[in-house]
Write an enzyme that holds these catalytic residues in place. Structure first.
Site, mmCIF file in Angstrom:
data_model
loop_
_atom_site.group_PDB
_atom_site.id
_atom_site.type_symbol
_atom_site.label_atom_id
_atom_site.label_comp_id
_atom_site.label_asym_id
_atom_site.label_seq_id
_atom_site.Cartn_x
_atom_site.Cartn_y
_atom_site.Cartn_z
ATOM 1 N N HIS A 102 -10.738 -0.414 -0.624
ATOM 2 C CA HIS A 102 -11.262 0.072 0.647
ATOM 3 C C HIS A 102 -10.059 0.387 1.537
ATOM 4 C CE1 HIS A 102 -13.341 -0.102 4.539
ATOM 5 N NE2 HIS A 102 -14.458 0.109 3.850
ATOM 6 N N TYR A 103 -10.250 1.212 2.544
ATOM 7 C CA TYR A 103 -9.120 1.542 3.415
ATOM 8 C C TYR A 103 -8.696 0.379 4.315
ATOM 9 C CZ TYR A 103 -12.583 2.264 7.127
ATOM 10 O OH TYR A 103 -13.597 2.093 8.023
ATOM 11 N N ARG A 104 -9.531 -0.631 4.436
ATOM 12 C CA ARG A 104 -9.185 -1.777 5.281
ATOM 13 C C ARG A 104 -8.251 -2.736 4.552
ATOM 14 N NH1 ARG A 104 -15.191 -2.515 7.576
ATOM 15 N NH2 ARG A 104 -15.005 -1.010 9.277
ATOM 16 N N ARG A 124 0.827 -1.205 0.000
ATOM 17 C CA ARG A 124 0.000 0.000 0.000
ATOM 18 C C ARG A 124 0.866 1.262 0.000
ATOM 19 N NH1 ARG A 124 -5.594 0.996 1.047
ATOM 20 N NH2 ARG A 124 -6.001 -1.072 1.916
#
Length: 187
Positions: free
Chosen positions: A127-129, A112
């Protein structure tokens, strides 16, 4: 085929671990259904980088990426980071909408970091997860270390193979650590 419960798995190979000085040299994606059945393999892309950058890799990366043939593929590639990003997004759009899937893989925070720096549009597709298999591995090492003997990983440090290792590792943890029964493919 599109389902917002599908999971996007990604792996990057880089010239090193520091986004400020190192670069992405290979990327691959796999989409699974929620039960970890592989639906599709995305493009496996050797990202073109200058020889001077490859020559500046540390000893471990130089040995690993030369032995795997990745350095040769990178030098022969004409696919830029931007092109690799767009090819991957076009593939992912077929299976899951933007912002729906967590980023799935092993030690995925590292990937990331590089995506934020060099492929921000792709980073924003997730998604941020995170669904990080290495988190489960750390728990197994501490709580049930005997289970580690059953984890089989090829560790080729090639993006597509590493994703398959991660998926299989999560399936193993699901069965032996979380103790859920094997889930059969509904297809």
């Amino acid at each position: 085929m599109k389902n917002n419960q599908n999971l996007i798995w990604i792996d990057l190979e880089m010239t090193g671990l520091e986004p400020e000085q190192d670069r992405i040299i290979e990327m691959a994606t796999i989409v699974t259904d929620p039960q970890l059945n592989i639906l599709a393999e995305g493009p496996v892309i050797a990202v073109s980088q200058p020889k001077i950058l490859l020559d500046s890799m540390d000893a471990w990366n130089t040995k690993q990426h030369n032995q795997s043939g990745l350095v040769k593929r990178v030098l022969e590639s004409n696919v830029s980071e931007s092109q690799a990003e767009q090819l991957t997004i076009e593939f992912l759009k077929q299976y899951v909408d933007k912002g729906k899937s967590p980023m799935c893989g092993n030690s995925i925070c590292q990937d990331r970091r590089f995506l934020y720096k060099y492929m921000p549009e792709l980073a924003a597709y997730f998604h941020y997860r995170n669904l990080d298999v290495s988190s489960l591995k750390e728990l197994v090492l501490r709580w049930r270390p005997e289970l580690m003997n059953g984890v089989v990983k090829e560790s080729k440090h090639l993006a597509l193979d590493d994703i398959k290792d991660s998926i299989n590792e999560l399936i193993y943890y699901r069965q032996h650590f979380i103790n859920l029964p094997e889930v059969k493919n509904d297809k």
